[in-house]
Structure formats: structure tokens, C-alpha cells
Design a protein around this motif. Structure first.
Motif, PDB file in Angstrom:
ATOM      1  N   ARG A  17       0.841  -1.193   0.000  1.00  0.00           N
ATOM      2  CA  ARG A  17       0.000   0.000   0.000  1.00  0.00           C
ATOM      3  C   ARG A  17       0.877   1.243   0.000  1.00  0.00           C
ATOM      4  O   ARG A  17       1.974   1.231   0.526  1.00  0.00           O
ATOM      5  CB  ARG A  17      -0.902   0.046   1.238  1.00  0.00           C
ATOM      6  N   GLU A  18       0.343   2.305  -0.572  1.00  0.00           N
ATOM      7  CA  GLU A  18       1.003   3.596  -0.459  1.00  0.00           C
ATOM      8  C   GLU A  18       0.817   4.104   0.972  1.00  0.00           C
ATOM      9  O   GLU A  18      -0.089   3.655   1.683  1.00  0.00           O
ATOM     10  CB  GLU A  18       0.403   4.588  -1.458  1.00  0.00           C
ATOM     11  N   PRO A  19       1.653   5.062   1.426  1.00  0.00           N
ATOM     12  CA  PRO A  19       1.535   5.535   2.814  1.00  0.00           C
ATOM     13  C   PRO A  19       0.138   5.992   3.182  1.00  0.00           C
ATOM     14  O   PRO A  19      -0.352   5.694   4.264  1.00  0.00           O
ATOM     15  CB  PRO A  19       2.545   6.691   2.862  1.00  0.00           C
ATOM     16  N   PHE A  89      -6.450  14.906  17.136  1.00  0.00           N
ATOM     17  CA  PHE A  89      -5.601  16.059  17.416  1.00  0.00           C
ATOM     18  C   PHE A  89      -6.383  17.302  16.984  1.00  0.00           C
ATOM     19  O   PHE A  89      -6.184  17.801  15.875  1.00  0.00           O
ATOM     20  CB  PHE A  89      -4.273  15.939  16.664  1.00  0.00           C
ATOM     21  N   PRO A  90      -7.277  17.789  17.825  1.00  0.00           N
ATOM     22  CA  PRO A  90      -8.184  18.861  17.378  1.00  0.00           C
ATOM     23  C   PRO A  90      -7.465  20.108  16.924  1.00  0.00           C
ATOM     24  O   PRO A  90      -7.884  20.749  15.946  1.00  0.00           O
ATOM     25  CB  PRO A  90      -9.066  19.119  18.611  1.00  0.00           C
ATOM     26  N   LYS A  91      -6.401  20.506  17.613  1.00  0.00           N
ATOM     27  CA  LYS A  91      -5.679  21.705  17.200  1.00  0.00           C
ATOM     28  C   LYS A  91      -4.992  21.480  15.858  1.00  0.00           C
ATOM     29  O   LYS A  91      -5.097  22.286  14.934  1.00  0.00           O
ATOM     30  CB  LYS A  91      -4.652  22.095  18.274  1.00  0.00           C
ATOM     31  N   SER A  92      -4.281  20.373  15.738  1.00  0.00           N
ATOM     32  CA  SER A  92      -3.539  20.081  14.502  1.00  0.00           C
ATOM     33  C   SER A  92      -4.467  19.899  13.312  1.00  0.00           C
ATOM     34  O   SER A  92      -4.214  20.417  12.217  1.00  0.00           O
ATOM     35  CB  SER A  92      -2.699  18.813  14.692  1.00  0.00           C
ATOM     36  N   ASN A  93      -5.544  19.148  13.519  1.00  0.00           N
ATOM     37  CA  ASN A  93      -6.438  18.828  12.412  1.00  0.00           C
ATOM     38  C   ASN A  93      -7.266  20.015  11.955  1.00  0.00           C
ATOM     39  O   ASN A  93      -7.868  19.971  10.881  1.00  0.00           O
ATOM     40  CB  ASN A  93      -7.350  17.668  12.808  1.00  0.00           C
ATOM     41  N   ALA A  94      -7.306  21.077  12.765  1.00  0.00           N
ATOM     42  CA  ALA A  94      -8.062  22.270  12.363  1.00  0.00           C
ATOM     43  C   ALA A  94      -7.337  23.089  11.300  1.00  0.00           C
ATOM     44  O   ALA A  94      -7.953  23.943  10.651  1.00  0.00           O
ATOM     45  CB  ALA A  94      -8.338  23.144  13.590  1.00  0.00           C
ATOM     46  N   TYR A  95      -6.057  22.823  11.092  1.00  0.00           N
ATOM     47  CA  TYR A  95      -5.291  23.601  10.116  1.00  0.00           C
ATOM     48  C   TYR A  95      -5.529  23.080   8.709  1.00  0.00           C
ATOM     49  O   TYR A  95      -5.751  21.878   8.499  1.00  0.00           O
ATOM     50  CB  TYR A  95      -3.794  23.544  10.447  1.00  0.00           C
ATOM     51  N   ASP A  96      -5.465  23.991   7.758  1.00  0.00           N
ATOM     52  CA  ASP A  96      -5.549  23.631   6.345  1.00  0.00           C
ATOM     53  C   ASP A  96      -4.373  22.697   6.032  1.00  0.00           C
ATOM     54  O   ASP A  96      -3.214  23.090   6.132  1.00  0.00           O
ATOM     55  CB  ASP A  96      -5.455  24.914   5.503  1.00  0.00           C
ATOM     56  N   GLN A  97      -4.699  21.466   5.659  1.00  0.00           N
ATOM     57  CA  GLN A  97      -3.640  20.471   5.477  1.00  0.00           C
ATOM     58  C   GLN A  97      -2.739  20.790   4.285  1.00  0.00           C
ATOM     59  O   GLN A  97      -1.598  20.336   4.227  1.00  0.00           O
ATOM     60  CB  GLN A  97      -4.248  19.078   5.346  1.00  0.00           C
ATOM     61  N   GLU A 288       1.831   8.201  13.360  1.00  0.00           N
ATOM     62  CA  GLU A 288       0.928   9.136  12.682  1.00  0.00           C
ATOM     63  C   GLU A 288       1.680  10.357  12.164  1.00  0.00           C
ATOM     64  O   GLU A 288       1.414  10.852  11.065  1.00  0.00           O
ATOM     65  CB  GLU A 288      -0.192   9.546  13.636  1.00  0.00           C
ATOM     66  N   ALA A 289       2.631  10.847  12.961  1.00  0.00           N
ATOM     67  CA  ALA A 289       3.426  12.000  12.518  1.00  0.00           C
ATOM     68  C   ALA A 289       4.226  11.661  11.265  1.00  0.00           C
ATOM     69  O   ALA A 289       4.325  12.471  10.332  1.00  0.00           O
ATOM     70  CB  ALA A 289       4.354  12.453  13.641  1.00  0.00           C
ATOM     71  N   TRP A 290       4.805  10.459  11.236  1.00  0.00           N
ATOM     72  CA  TRP A 290       5.550  10.036  10.053  1.00  0.00           C
ATOM     73  C   TRP A 290       4.640   9.910   8.836  1.00  0.00           C
ATOM     74  O   TRP A 290       4.999  10.329   7.726  1.00  0.00           O
ATOM     75  CB  TRP A 290       6.252   8.697  10.317  1.00  0.00           C
ATOM     76  N   ASN A 291       3.469   9.338   9.012  1.00  0.00           N
ATOM     77  CA  ASN A 291       2.566   9.164   7.875  1.00  0.00           C
ATOM     78  C   ASN A 291       2.168  10.494   7.255  1.00  0.00           C
ATOM     79  O   ASN A 291       2.069  10.616   6.028  1.00  0.00           O
ATOM     80  CB  ASN A 291       1.313   8.400   8.317  1.00  0.00           C
ATOM     81  N   ASP A 292       1.940  11.495   8.088  1.00  0.00           N
ATOM     82  CA  ASP A 292       1.596  12.822   7.566  1.00  0.00           C
ATOM     83  C   ASP A 292       2.735  13.402   6.735  1.00  0.00           C
ATOM     84  O   ASP A 292       2.503  14.130   5.762  1.00  0.00           O
ATOM     85  CB  ASP A 292       1.266  13.769   8.717  1.00  0.00           C
ATOM     86  N   TRP A 293       3.962  13.099   7.128  1.00  0.00           N
ATOM     87  CA  TRP A 293       5.129  13.581   6.393  1.00  0.00           C
ATOM     88  C   TRP A 293       5.294  12.840   5.070  1.00  0.00           C
ATOM     89  O   TRP A 293       5.600  13.436   4.042  1.00  0.00           O
ATOM     90  CB  TRP A 293       6.371  13.408   7.263  1.00  0.00           C
ATOM     91  N   LEU A 294       5.045  11.532   5.073  1.00  0.00           N
ATOM     92  CA  LEU A 294       5.311  10.731   3.882  1.00  0.00           C
ATOM     93  C   LEU A 294       4.374  11.056   2.722  1.00  0.00           C
ATOM     94  O   LEU A 294       4.705  10.761   1.569  1.00  0.00           O
ATOM     95  CB  LEU A 294       5.227   9.239   4.223  1.00  0.00           C
ATOM     96  N   VAL A 295       3.226  11.650   3.002  1.00  0.00           N
ATOM     97  CA  VAL A 295       2.323  12.006   1.908  1.00  0.00           C
ATOM     98  C   VAL A 295       2.678  13.349   1.288  1.00  0.00           C
ATOM     99  O   VAL A 295       2.086  13.737   0.279  1.00  0.00           O
ATOM    100  CB  VAL A 295       0.850  12.021   2.368  1.00  0.00           C
ATOM    101  N   ASN A 298       7.662  16.352  -1.606  1.00  0.00           N
ATOM    102  CA  ASN A 298       8.939  17.035  -1.774  1.00  0.00           C
ATOM    103  C   ASN A 298      10.051  16.002  -1.733  1.00  0.00           C
ATOM    104  O   ASN A 298       9.842  14.852  -1.321  1.00  0.00           O
ATOM    105  CB  ASN A 298       9.146  18.138  -0.725  1.00  0.00           C
ATOM    106  N   GLU A 299      11.233  16.390  -2.144  1.00  0.00           N
ATOM    107  CA  GLU A 299      12.302  15.414  -2.324  1.00  0.00           C
ATOM    108  C   GLU A 299      12.712  14.719  -1.030  1.00  0.00           C
ATOM    109  O   GLU A 299      13.131  13.562  -1.028  1.00  0.00           O
ATOM    110  CB  GLU A 299      13.531  16.087  -2.948  1.00  0.00           C
ATOM    111  N   TYR A 300      12.561  15.403   0.094  1.00  0.00           N
ATOM    112  CA  TYR A 300      12.987  14.821   1.370  1.00  0.00           C
ATOM    113  C   TYR A 300      11.998  13.761   1.844  1.00  0.00           C
ATOM    114  O   TYR A 300      12.393  12.685   2.307  1.00  0.00           O
ATOM    115  CB  TYR A 300      13.152  15.918   2.417  1.00  0.00           C
ATOM    116  N   SER A 301      10.721  14.036   1.738  1.00  0.00           N
ATOM    117  CA  SER A 301       9.738  13.029   2.140  1.00  0.00           C
ATOM    118  C   SER A 301       9.766  11.833   1.201  1.00  0.00           C
ATOM    119  O   SER A 301       9.627  10.684   1.635  1.00  0.00           O
ATOM    120  CB  SER A 301       8.334  13.629   2.195  1.00  0.00           C
TER     121      SER A 301
END
Length: 326
Positions: A17-19, A89-97, A288-295, A298-301
Motif C-alpha cells: 500500500r502507499e503511505p 488532534f483537534p488543534k492540529s487537524n483544524a489547520y488547512d492540510q 501518525e506524525a511520520w505518515n503525515d510527512w510521507l504524503v 517534496n524530495e525529502y519526504s
């Protein structure tokens, strides 16, 4: 449930599966698990011990689902974690992804910050240094969601770019001040200026010298103030003696040398003369933090996906450190 876990593990082991697809599978697993009565959830304890004494490499292939089920078992009994599970994560998830993906430079720093400050003791109108603030997304959260006055300190980011970003997010310099600073070579502040210092995913780059806390950071914190740190780490420092091949798909031994386990960080911060160690522990949000980064695109992710898709997450964690200045 066990069939679902087996299917989930197979996708983790073989990279089928993809991340983002794996994250969706995790969410389905969470919902399925919560639907079972406590007797069924607790029955997992009869399965789990088979792996607990195995070496890291043998255990690694089971780790994703077992870690998830262990976490969900804790959620059923721990009120604080139950609240986090219920509300995410109510604070985090409230931001425009879209904005989040544009600004983050590694595993989701907003979720790391939200977990780190879950029971914080910083005054609601406190003055806070965001040390290693990157492109400013954590500074925005500290100001908007926690009400702090923030000094966003970073060596590599352009403070003018960060200023424009803060303005775009509705924050004036009364709330957030962007600065270019080099923590290793001296910070430009008055002594005892800050109620707290927060550092997300950066402290390991400049603070592994045992003298750093007493000489370079704590002088700027008020007596009774706090230092909150989240650093990426290894599950076990012994892995450095024979680095798993999965880790080397994305990173060099030199890059991995800054990652350490909780015991290493406990021993390091215990040497501070001017602070009491409140807590050093593994964080729950690692995967979960890693999964958000992997999607992110950019070249680093993209580079990091090779290791994480191969199962390197079994060896990695984030460590939370909380100190109180004497």
C-alpha cells in the motif's frame, strides 16, 4: 479482528500500500477495534507476548499492528489518552492540510507539539521561545492555539519569509517575532526572559553537548519555567552497532548517529545543574506524525519513504523531554 491485523501487517511488510492507503487502513482498524467489547480487546494480551522477547529484527515485521493494538488497549483505560483518541488532534487537524504539507520539514510537528503540551504548565499568556522553528508552523500553533507570545528562532529559515507567513496566518509581531539565531553559538536574549522553551524535531542537531542546557539555554528561562522538547530517536541505541538495512535505504550512518533512545536522553539531561527532569518518555504519535510527512510531495519526504515502506518505523520513535528550571 485478528484477520484484519494480519492483513494490515502484510501490507506493512510487503509495501503493498502507499503511505496514505496504510493510514486509511489504520483508521479502519481503530474503528473496528473500538467496536469490540473489552474482553475481546484484552484477549490480545494472549497473542502479543509471543513477540515480546524476540530480537528487534524478528519483532520488526509484527510491530506496526501490535504497536497500534497496544496503543488502543491503553486508550481504553487511560482517561487522558482516551480523550486524545476520541478527539484526535483537534488543534492540529483544524489547520488547512495544504498549508501544513507546504510548511512542515519532517514528521508532523503540529501533532508532536500537541501531544508534548497535552498537560503543559506554561502560563496562558507566557513568552515562549520556539527553538528550531523551521518555516514557522509550530510558532503559529503556539500563538493561535495556546495564546503565547512567541519568538520563532531558526538558523536555516528566512525570517522575512516566516514574517510573511505569520501575517498570512493573521499574526502580527505582537504575537510572533521571527529571528535567525544559532543556538549553539549564543542566543540574543536577556537572561530569564522566557516562561518556556519549546523545541520540536530540532534539538538533536545542536544540543548533544552535556553543557548546552546550563550554558546555552537555561540562562534565558525564568526560574520555575519549563523546557519542552520532542526529538526523533531510536527504540534502542544498540541498533547503532549494526544498523538495520531498512534504515540505510534512506539515511546514512552519519545522519542516523543523532538519533538516540530515551535512556540516552535521560542520561544527558540528568547532567543539567540548573533544571529538574520532569519527564523523559517515548511519544505515542510517532507513526501518525511520520505518515503525515510521507504524503508530502517534496524530495525529502520521497527519500524517506524507502525506509519507512520497508518497515524502518519499527526501529524509530520520538522522545518527549520536559524540564523545569530551578
Amino acid at each position: 479482528l485478528l484477520c484484519f491485523v494480519a492483513d494490515f501487517n502484510a501490507s506493512e511488510m510487503h509495501g503493498g500500500r502507499e503511505p496514505w492507503q496504510r493510514q486509511a487502513a489504520r483508521e479502519r482498524l481503530r474503528e473496528t477495534f473500538r467496536a469490540f467489547p473489552p474482553s475481546v480487546r484484552n484477549a490480545w494480551q494472549d497473542v502479543d507476548p509471543e513477540t515480546k522477547d524476540q530480537p528487534h529484527r524478528q519483532r520488526a515485521r509484527h510491530q506496526p499492528a501490535i504497536g497500534l493494538v497496544r496503543a488502543m488497549m491503553r486508550l481504553s483505560t487511560d482517561p487522558k489518552e482516551a480523550a486524545m483518541a476520541t478527539h484526535g488532534f483537534p488543534k492540529s487537524n483544524a489547520y488547512d492540510q495544504t498549508v501544513v504539507r507546504e510548511k512542515i520539514m519532517g514528521p508532523n510537528p503540529l501533532k508532536l507539539l500537541e501531544e508534548l503540551l497535552q498537560d503543559h504548565a506554561i502560563p496562558c499568556d507566557g513568552t515562549v521561545m520556539d527553538l528550531g522553528s523551521g518555516q514557522g508552523i509550530t510558532s503559529v500553533m503556539l500563538a493561535k492555539d495556546y495564546g503565547f507570545r512567541v519568538f520563532a528562532c531558526d538558523l536555516w529559515s528566512d525570517p522575512t519569509d516566516n514574517l510573511r507567513f505569520f501575517e498570512r496566518m493573521g499574526l502580527s509581531t505582537d504575537r510572533v517575532v521571527p529571528l535567525k539565531t544559532d543556538a549553539a553559538n549564543g542566543l540574543p536574549f536577556a537572561r530569564e526572559f522566557f516562561d518556556a522553551v519549546v523545541s520540536i524535531d530540532s534539538y538533536h542537531y545542536f544540543a548533544c553537548d552535556p553543557a548546552f542546557l546550563d550554558e546555552k539555554l537555561l540562562p534565558f528561562v525564568k526560574p520555575g519555567g519549563f523546557v519542552y522538547i520532542a526529538v526523533p530517536g531510536m527504540k534502542d541505541d544498540g541498533l547503532h552497532e549494526d544498523l538495520p538495512a531498512e534504515l540505510l535505504l534512506s539515511w546514512t550512518p552519519e545522519e542516523l548517529s543523532a538519533l538516540h533512545d530515551a535512556a540516552y536522553w535521560q542520561a544527558l539531561v540528568n547532567q543539567a545543574q540548573d533544571a529538574d527532569v520532569v519527564s523523559v518518555h517515548e511519544m505515542d504519535v510517532n507513526e501518525e506524525a511520520w505518515n503525515d510527512w510521507l504524503v508530502c510531495d517534496n524530495e525529502y519526504s520521497v527519500n524517506d519513504r524507502a525506509s519507512l515502506d520497508a518497515g524502518a518505523g519499527a526501529y524509530l520513535n520520538f522522545v518527549a523531554i520536559v524540564l523545569r528550571k530551578r
